[in-house]
Design an enzyme around this catalytic site. Structure first.
Site, PDB file in Angstrom:
ATOM      1  N   GLY A  92     -31.372  28.164  -4.878  1.00 49.96           N
ATOM      2  CA  GLY A  92     -30.671  28.563  -6.104  1.00 49.96           C
ATOM      3  C   GLY A  92     -29.173  28.407  -5.944  1.00 49.96           C
ATOM      4  N   GLY A 128     -25.636  30.555  -6.170  1.00 54.96           N
ATOM      5  CA  GLY A 128     -25.013  31.872  -6.242  1.00 54.96           C
ATOM      6  C   GLY A 128     -23.623  31.720  -6.828  1.00 54.96           C
ATOM      7  N   PHE A 181     -20.828  31.826  -5.364  1.00 56.61           N
ATOM      8  CA  PHE A 181     -19.876  31.097  -4.520  1.00 56.61           C
ATOM      9  C   PHE A 181     -20.400  29.761  -4.010  1.00 56.61           C
ATOM     10  CE2 PHE A 181     -18.710  35.540  -4.243  1.00 56.61           C
ATOM     11  CZ  PHE A 181     -17.351  35.492  -4.478  1.00 56.61           C
ATOM     12  N   GLY A 182     -21.661  29.485  -4.248  1.00 57.63           N
ATOM     13  CA  GLY A 182     -22.217  28.232  -3.744  1.00 57.63           C
ATOM     14  C   GLY A 182     -23.727  28.330  -3.661  1.00 57.63           C
ATOM     15  N   GLU A 183     -24.287  27.378  -2.934  1.00 58.58           N
ATOM     16  CA  GLU A 183     -25.751  27.308  -2.864  1.00 58.58           C
ATOM     17  C   GLU A 183     -26.358  28.500  -2.126  1.00 58.58           C
ATOM     18  OE1 GLU A 183     -26.236  23.633  -0.899  1.00 58.58           O
ATOM     19  OE2 GLU A 183     -26.241  22.471  -2.760  1.00 58.58           O
ATOM     20  N   LYS A 185     -26.637  32.368   2.046  1.00 54.46           N
ATOM     21  CA  LYS A 185     -25.671  32.099   0.971  1.00 54.46           C
ATOM     22  C   LYS A 185     -24.474  31.448   1.618  1.00 54.46           C
ATOM     23  CE  LYS A 185     -26.480  35.946  -2.189  1.00 54.46           C
ATOM     24  NZ  LYS A 185     -25.843  37.004  -2.950  1.00 54.46           N
ATOM     25  N   ASP A 238     -23.734  46.934 -11.284  1.00 55.00           N
ATOM     26  CA  ASP A 238     -24.394  45.772 -11.880  1.00 55.00           C
ATOM     27  C   ASP A 238     -25.887  45.834 -11.600  1.00 55.00           C
ATOM     28  OD1 ASP A 238     -24.716  43.452 -13.248  1.00 55.00           O
ATOM     29  OD2 ASP A 238     -23.829  42.143 -11.727  1.00 55.00           O
TER      30      ASP A 238
HETATM   31  O1  ACK Z   1     -34.470  34.156  -8.917  1.00 51.47           O
HETATM   32  P1  ACK Z   1     -34.267  33.475  -7.619  1.00 51.47           P
HETATM   33  O2  ACK Z   1     -35.302  32.636  -7.043  1.00 51.47           O
HETATM   34  O3  ACK Z   1     -33.762  34.542  -6.542  1.00 51.47           O
HETATM   35  O4  ACK Z   1     -32.882  32.673  -7.713  1.00 51.47           O
HETATM   36  C1  ACK Z   1     -31.814  33.375  -7.200  1.00 51.47           C
HETATM   37  C2  ACK Z   1     -30.960  32.462  -6.340  1.00 51.47           C
HETATM   38  O5  ACK Z   1     -31.248  32.722  -4.992  1.00 51.47           O
HETATM   39  C3  ACK Z   1     -29.475  32.654  -6.577  1.00 51.47           C
HETATM   40  O6  ACK Z   1     -29.119  33.974  -6.316  1.00 51.47           O
HETATM   41  C4  ACK Z   1     -32.297  33.633  -4.896  1.00 51.47           C
HETATM   42  N1  ACK Z   1     -32.043  34.537  -3.791  1.00 51.47           N
HETATM   43  C5  ACK Z   1     -30.895  35.199  -3.518  1.00 51.47           C
HETATM   44  N2  ACK Z   1     -31.066  35.945  -2.425  1.00 51.47           N
HETATM   45  C6  ACK Z   1     -32.319  35.742  -1.985  1.00 51.47           C
HETATM   46  C7  ACK Z   1     -33.094  36.266  -0.885  1.00 51.47           C
HETATM   47  N3  ACK Z   1     -32.587  37.130  -0.017  1.00 51.47           N
HETATM   48  N4  ACK Z   1     -34.331  35.834  -0.758  1.00 51.47           N
HETATM   49  C8  ACK Z   1     -34.860  34.969  -1.657  1.00 51.47           C
HETATM   50  N5  ACK Z   1     -34.189  34.465  -2.690  1.00 51.47           N
HETATM   51  C9  ACK Z   1     -32.938  34.857  -2.846  1.00 51.47           C
HETATM   52  C10 ACK Z   1     -32.407  34.355  -6.216  1.00 51.47           C
END
Ligand code: ACK
Length: 902
Positions: free
Chosen positions: A568, A570, A572-574, A593, A686
């Site tokens: 996904g 975020g 700040f980046g991928e 992240k 949030d």
């Molecule tokens: O809804 P998602 O699949 O869950 O898409 C977002 C994406 O990254 C951007 O935030 C996923 N994500 C973030 N942190 C985690 C984590 N710890 N484990 C699995 N997915 C994550 C989030």
């Protein structure tokens, strides 16, 4: 039959053959007949010929003969001479000239026999049997014809001869008129006829029909349509009456004028707009007349150095249209200003204006227009404006570097001033290194002019040069690399060369936050405690962010991380998934992240602050920080991996697939995590389903400790980012109104998360806009219970949404309440709706202490006693229907399941 006097048809022989005789018919009315009855004499050949009959365009004529005929057997002694037939002939001719019968020119049509013959000629007691025979004959060659009757020895009386032709009568079919049409010459021939459109109609497709030999119209093709302003009524086109219109001939009929329009006269093809309402050129006549929009609302601006983000809310009145667009004007104009996504024709309500001058005053005007702004006459769009002053900014990068006077050991470098110096340039910095060496070792030179002589270079070596400019606001970004190679020339120059090694010096400062300064004696102490409870430390109280990060997060060697795939994006980046094998530990799945390249100091600080916050927490319902990578690029934050991603998307994907207990189990986990955070004095700000992550065991963990709280101490930022950073739908009214963020405002957000969970990821307040949400909440409106939501859960939501924050439950109370519900699943019985729950799983595992992991997916199911129909009706407030249902035979819930909508 109808001729009163003598017919005087030609007869041959003129005496002793056919004779004209007056007789009385059955009703004793005198009629004229032609008779012959020479049955006793052999070789009879008696001819009777009609007058000339004009053809009148007919091609096939019909001859109907009525006659009586005597049965030969009833006449004694006539054997051999008596006949019972006669012959019908015709002869075509142009003129009525022939006074005698030319037998040879006649063509036989048929021999006519009687269906009925009679046996007596007793006039007093006559039994007259009238025969009617019809024959048809093609007459196409002359203007008219004669008919002739040949008798060869019968006893006949011709009573009537009728000659006619057939036509298909005038008719209107599919709004086309077809004239009276004479049938064709042959019995099988069809006459193709083209119709003409009735008054006030036009051809849809050429109207055609065929006239059959019998005078029947066949196979209508094509037709006409009533003109605009007219509709079909009874085969004709009638004008639309006032108040109605028809725009196109293909429209089915006259329609009522659309809203805000009228037609005063009959036959309108379009309705005129009421005054003050308009129609765009592209609007169909069926569309209501509309108005231009009012001005955009709540224009806010956020200045970021030399960029401004402008955001506004749609106009209060859209004028009944959905094609509102926006455009921007600037006062204090500059030609190189960039508007993203654009300056005009915008559908979005956010624009980033960049490349403005530093420290300059600008006024931005946002116009709203729609399809009728032009037509409304003024052409003017409604607008709103905002004035801003841009900040100080560093210079833009130097875009072009040139090398001259290249020798074996030196070269002269010169460059242009940056496009946007954003102030007075104090000096330039030149950084260069041997290409092979990369940036492992480089040299830096500083100069006030836009050129420099670089000496002490190695011969025949490729060097990479970067130049950046400095103003009072600091250094701008380095230019992109420019490569030049030394050669064998000879040159000498003298300049100061600084050799800088790449290392950072870290200066420690104690945290600045006043509330902690008494508690924390040294920054080396990780988290303070109050009465034995750990208290969270805001990393922004550290002057040096790197100190905070190393205090709360473990540095991970990048070689221990194996990145597998991007999952996904975020802030700040991928965000990637991958594996982490820390020394002496088993390999685990992690989320990674990363901070995208080209970040600013502030971005680095904000990025790492999340890790500094997360690193202070240790709870099964809070996302666990594994560590950070800060010593090499890109910077990374490593957390535990949550297989099911964020909660909102997860629920939407599995709509309706969980039991209430499973949903409550998820909510319990979130409440437990939030209780832990509130005990730590941490306010999340949030909390929303999108910021909850779900693992493979359906355990929910609170995540996203991002930067929403970062801005609090910056009064300007707090003002300008007010609306932009606050997730309105999730935020308590006091936090929106005056930034009062507390654990109680987190409880409000928790109520919204409960609603999101029970409605399987529905958007809170659906597609209402933020302003309406704020207004509705202000007026006391609260989200209704989602479908199938147990009453107790909705009540808990409503408690979280108490206007007075002191009245809201604490997370500890919420947690206790949910635990109670899980232990007594009966209290979660459904409140109606479509999903009827028969089996509710119980949650024995959930009774373990606060903070333990809740594994809801393995909870065994238990059968709960079924409700009676009466109890169920009561629970949904419809007990008044009990008797009606009983009378119809519905006495149990099972029987009720068979009911359909009908
Ligand atoms: O809804 P998602 O699949 O869950 O898409 C977002 C994406 O990254 C951007 O935030 C996923 N994500 C973030 N942190 C985690 C984590 N710890 N484990 C699995 N997915 C994550 C989030």
């Amino acid at each position: 039959r109808t001729v009163p006097g003598e017919l005087k048809w030609a007869a041959s022989p003129s005496e002793g053959g056919w004779e004209e005789v007056s007789i009385m018919d059955e009703k004793n009315i005198p009629i004229r007949t032609y008779q012959v009855c020479n049955v006793l004499e052999p070789n009879q050949n008696n001819w009777l010929r009609t007058d000339w009959i004009p053809r009148s365009g007919a091609q096939r004529v019909y001859v109907e003969v009525k006659f009586t005929l005597r049965d030969c057997n009833s006449l004694p002694g006539v054997t051999g001479t008596c006949k019972e037939t006669f012959n019908l002939y015709y002869h075509e001719s142009n003129e009525d000239r022939e006074s005698y019968i030319k037998e040879n020119s006649f063509i036989k049509v048929d021999t006519v026999a009687a269906d009925e013959s009679f046996t007596q000629v007793d006039v007093g007691d006559r039994i007259m049997k009238l025969n009617t025979e019809v024959r048809d004959v093609k007459v196409t060659t002359r203007k008219g014809f004669y008919l002739a009757f040949q008798d060869v020895g019968a006893c006949i009386a011709l009573v009537s001869v009728r000659v006619f032709y057939k036509t298909c009568p005038l008719t209107v079919r599919n709004l086309a008129t077809f004239p009276d049409t004479i049938t064709g010459a042959d019995t099988s021939s069809l006459v193709e006829v083209r119709g003409s459109c009735v008054n006030q109609s036009e051809e849809r497709e050429e109207p055609k029909m065929y006239c059959g030999a019998d005078g029947e119209w066949l196979v209508p093709i094509g037709g006409c349509l009533c003109n605009p302003g007219y509709e079909e009524k009874g085969g004709a086109c009638k004008a639309c009456s006032a108040g109605f219109y028809k725009a196109k001939s293909t429209d089915p009929g006259c329609a009522k004028c659309p809203p805000h329009s009228h037609s005063l006269r009959d036959g309108a093809t379009v309705c005129d707009c009421h005054s003050g309402f308009f129609r765009a050129d592209s609007d169909p006549p069926s569309m209501a007349c509309t108005q231009p929009p009012s001005a955009p609302q709540q224009l806010i601006s956020v200045v970021n150095e030399t960029s401004v983000v402008l955001e506004w809310a749609p106009p209060h009145r859209l004028g009944g249209r959905s094609d509102t667009s926006y455009s921007l004007d600037t006062m204090g104009w500059e030609c190189n200003v960039l508007f993203s996504p654009g300056q005009a024709g915008l559908k979005t309500t956010r624009v980033v204006v960049s490349e403005l001058r530093a420290h300059t005053h600008y006024t931005f005007i946002v116009h709203a227009r729609n399809g009728v702004s032009q037509a409304s006459g003024a052409g003017a769009a409604q607008s709103v404006s905002v004035s801003v002053t841009t900040n100080q900014a560093t210079p833009s990068p130097v875009s072009f570097i040139q090398a001259t006077d290249v020798t074996r050991h030196s070269l002269s470098l010169s460059w242009q001033q940056p496009d946007r110096p954003n102030g007075v340039i104090l000096e330039y910095e030149v950084k260069f290194y041997e290409k092979d060496q990369r940036e492992r070792s480089y040299r830096i030179m500083r100069t006030f002019s836009r050129s420099v002589d670089v000496t002490g270079l190695n011969p025949l070596t490729v060097y990479v040069f970067h130049v950046r400019a400095r103003t009072a606001a600091g250094y701008g970004e380095f230019s992109t690399p420019f490569e030049f190679s030394t050669n064998s020339g000879i040159h000498t120059a003298m300049f100061t060369v600084f050799i800088i090694s790449r290392s950072y010096t870290t200066i420690s400062h104690p945290p600045l936050h006043p509330s902690f300064s008494s508690l924390v004696s040294s920054p080396a102490l990780a988290s303070p405690t109050v009465a034995g409870v750990k208290i969270y430390v805001d990393p922004f109280t550290y002057e040096d962010p790197d100190q905070a990060i190393h205090e709360f997060a473990k540095e991970i060697d990048v070689s221990c991380i194996h990145i597998e795939k991007v999952i996904g994006m975020g802030e700040f980046g991928e965000v990637c998934s991958g594996r982490l094998r820390a020394q002496g530990k088993r390999e685990i799945y992690v989320a990674i992240k990363s901070l995208k390249a080209g970040y600013s100091d502030k971005q680095r600080r904000d990025f790492l602050s999340e890790a500094s916050i997360m690193g202070q927490f240790d709870h099964p319902n809070i996302i666990r920080l594994e560590g950070v990578v800060t010593r090499c690029k890109p910077l990374m934050i490593i957390t535990e991996y949550m297989e099911n991603g964020s909660l909102d998307a997860f629920l939407r994907k599995h709509d309706g697939q969980f039991t209430v207990i499973q949903l409550v189990g998820m909510l319990r986990g979130i409440a437990s995590g939030m209780k832990y955070l509130s005990d730590m004095n941490y306010v999340h700000r949030d909390l929303a389903a999108r910021n909850i992550l779900v693992n493979s065991n359906l355990v929910c963990k609170v995540s996203d400790f991002g930067l929403s709280r970062v801005l609090e101490d910056d009064p300007e930022a707090a003002y300008t980012t007010r609306v932009r950073h606050i997730p309105i739908r999730w935020t308590a009214p006091e936090a929106i109104a005056y930034r009062k963020f507390t654990t109680a405002s987190d409880v409000w957000s928790y109520g919204i998360v409960m609603w999101e969970v029970v409605s399987y990821g529905e958007r809170p307040y659906w597609d209402m806009n933020n302003q309406d949400v704020i207004k509705a909440i202000e007026e006391g409106y609260r989200l209704p219970a989602p479908m199938d939501c147990p009453v107790v859960l909705h009540q808990l939501m409503l408690d979280c949404w108490e206007r007075d924050r002191a009245e809201r439950p604490t997370f500890s109370q919420i947690l206790n309440m949910l635990d109670k519900l899980i232990r007594n699943p009966g209290t979660l019985r459904r409140t109606g709706g479509e999903r009827y729950l028969k089996y509710i799983p119980t949650g024995t595992m959930l009774e373990s202490g606060v903070g333990s992991e809740v594994c809801v997916s393995v909870i065994p199911e238990m059968c709960v006693p079924e409700w009676s129909l009466c109890e169920w009706l009561q629970s949904i407030g419809l007990e008044r229907y009990r008797d009606t249902l009983a009378a119809a035979g519905y006495t149990s819930l099972d029987s009720l399941l068979a009911l359909t909508h009908q």
